[in-house]
Design a protein around this motif. Sequence first.
Motif, short mmCIF file in Angstrom:
data_model
loop_
_atom_site.label_atom_id
_atom_site.label_comp_id
_atom_site.label_asym_id
_atom_site.label_seq_id
_atom_site.Cartn_x
_atom_site.Cartn_y
_atom_site.Cartn_z
N PRO A 43 6.74 -7.21 2.67
CA PRO A 43 8.14 -6.78 2.64
C PRO A 43 8.28 -5.36 3.18
O PRO A 43 7.39 -4.52 3.01
N GLY A 44 9.41 -5.09 3.80
CA GLY A 44 9.64 -3.74 4.29
C GLY A 44 10.39 -3.74 5.60
O GLY A 44 10.72 -4.78 6.17
N MET B 15 6.20 -1.24 0.19
CA MET B 15 5.15 -2.24 -0.04
C MET B 15 3.98 -2.13 0.93
O MET B 15 3.05 -2.91 0.88
N GLY B 16 4.05 -1.15 1.85
CA GLY B 16 2.88 -0.86 2.67
C GLY B 16 2.90 -1.35 4.10
O GLY B 16 1.90 -1.23 4.80
N THR C 36 -3.57 9.97 4.24
CA THR C 36 -2.95 10.21 2.93
C THR C 36 -1.58 9.57 2.89
O THR C 36 -0.81 9.68 3.84
N VAL C 37 -1.28 8.89 1.78
CA VAL C 37 0.06 8.36 1.55
C VAL C 37 0.59 8.94 0.25
O VAL C 37 -0.18 9.22 -0.68
N THR D 72 -2.55 -4.04 -3.31
CA THR D 72 -2.89 -5.43 -3.00
C THR D 72 -2.58 -5.74 -1.54
O THR D 72 -3.40 -6.34 -0.82
N ASN D 73 -1.40 -5.33 -1.07
CA ASN D 73 -1.04 -5.58 0.32
C ASN D 73 -1.96 -4.83 1.28
O ASN D 73 -2.43 -5.39 2.28
N TYR D 74 -2.23 -3.57 0.98
CA TYR D 74 -3.04 -2.76 1.89
C TYR D 74 -4.47 -3.32 1.98
O TYR D 74 -5.03 -3.44 3.08
#
Length: 312
Positions: free
Chosen positions: A19-20, A53-54, A71-72, A103-105
């Motif tokens: 998502p995004g 969500m990445g 870095t995020v 999880t998504n990353y």
Amino acid sequence: MTTTAHEAPPRPRRLDDVPGWFPVLDQVLFDWLLDRQEAAGVRGDLLEVGVYMGKSAIFLGRRLQHGERYTVCDLFEGDAPDDANRAESTKSYSALTRQAFETNYLSFHDELPRILQGPSSMVPSEVEPGSCRFVHIDGSHLYEHVYDDIGAARDVLLPDGIVVLDDFRSEHTPGVSVAVWEAVLTRGLRPICLSTQKLYGTWGDPGPVQEELLAMVRGRDDCALSVQHAAGHRLVRLKSRGMKAPGFPLSRHADEPEPELAVAERPEKAAAPEATRPARHRHRRSRTRRLAVDLLPPVLTRAIVNARAARR
């Protein structure tokens, strides 16, 4: 497909499953600008403020070179620094959790980036000045926060580093617009180009990258281009004309079976006889009805309709 509180959401198989908001045009521009930096031997860290969500973070993380740091920074489910930011997070990002992002990353990468969980005001003390070649700002839409995020980006970027500012012209984000154009007019930010959603800029000289970008875009038929001048700046505006996304590897879950979709309860045959007829008969009948309405006198049309109703 919906999930219950005890059911984990499906793991992404493709980048589009995450998502995004990361339009194809911006994917193309990220790829082109990062390719250009790498071809020129530019080295430096990467930073993204606001990851949701990445989706863009996953895309950007693929461009990390050896020895660089990514870095995020995001609040995730943490406490916002003020009431206005808290209200914004509750309204727009209530589903965001650090676990969902991770999880998504990790569906696409072996390791997580360095994660700063908290307000973007953490960035100046956690990211070394002059260390980044590319910064993506997509956090709070409130003017005060965007103003500070732009200042932090200026401090952590290399002299010719690139900053990407999201939502700079959306109708629901006027605070971003004010902060971005204020930076252009009074804080030394120089636009490279504008997409439908993001402003790409630098505190260095935008001329060389703009010339190469214009040459690239003029060689494509899937991108609309216009160039305007305002307040001493050359504004290169781009818009997708059916662009295709750059190739992106499938996730590690790509071979897993697709999740089953819930099937709606089938209606009884008697309840919807029209739906059970072959499509070609339904279409022929609907065309006949349309012709009757168009060609026959109203009195005769009503008589036919009433006769059909009486037979049902």
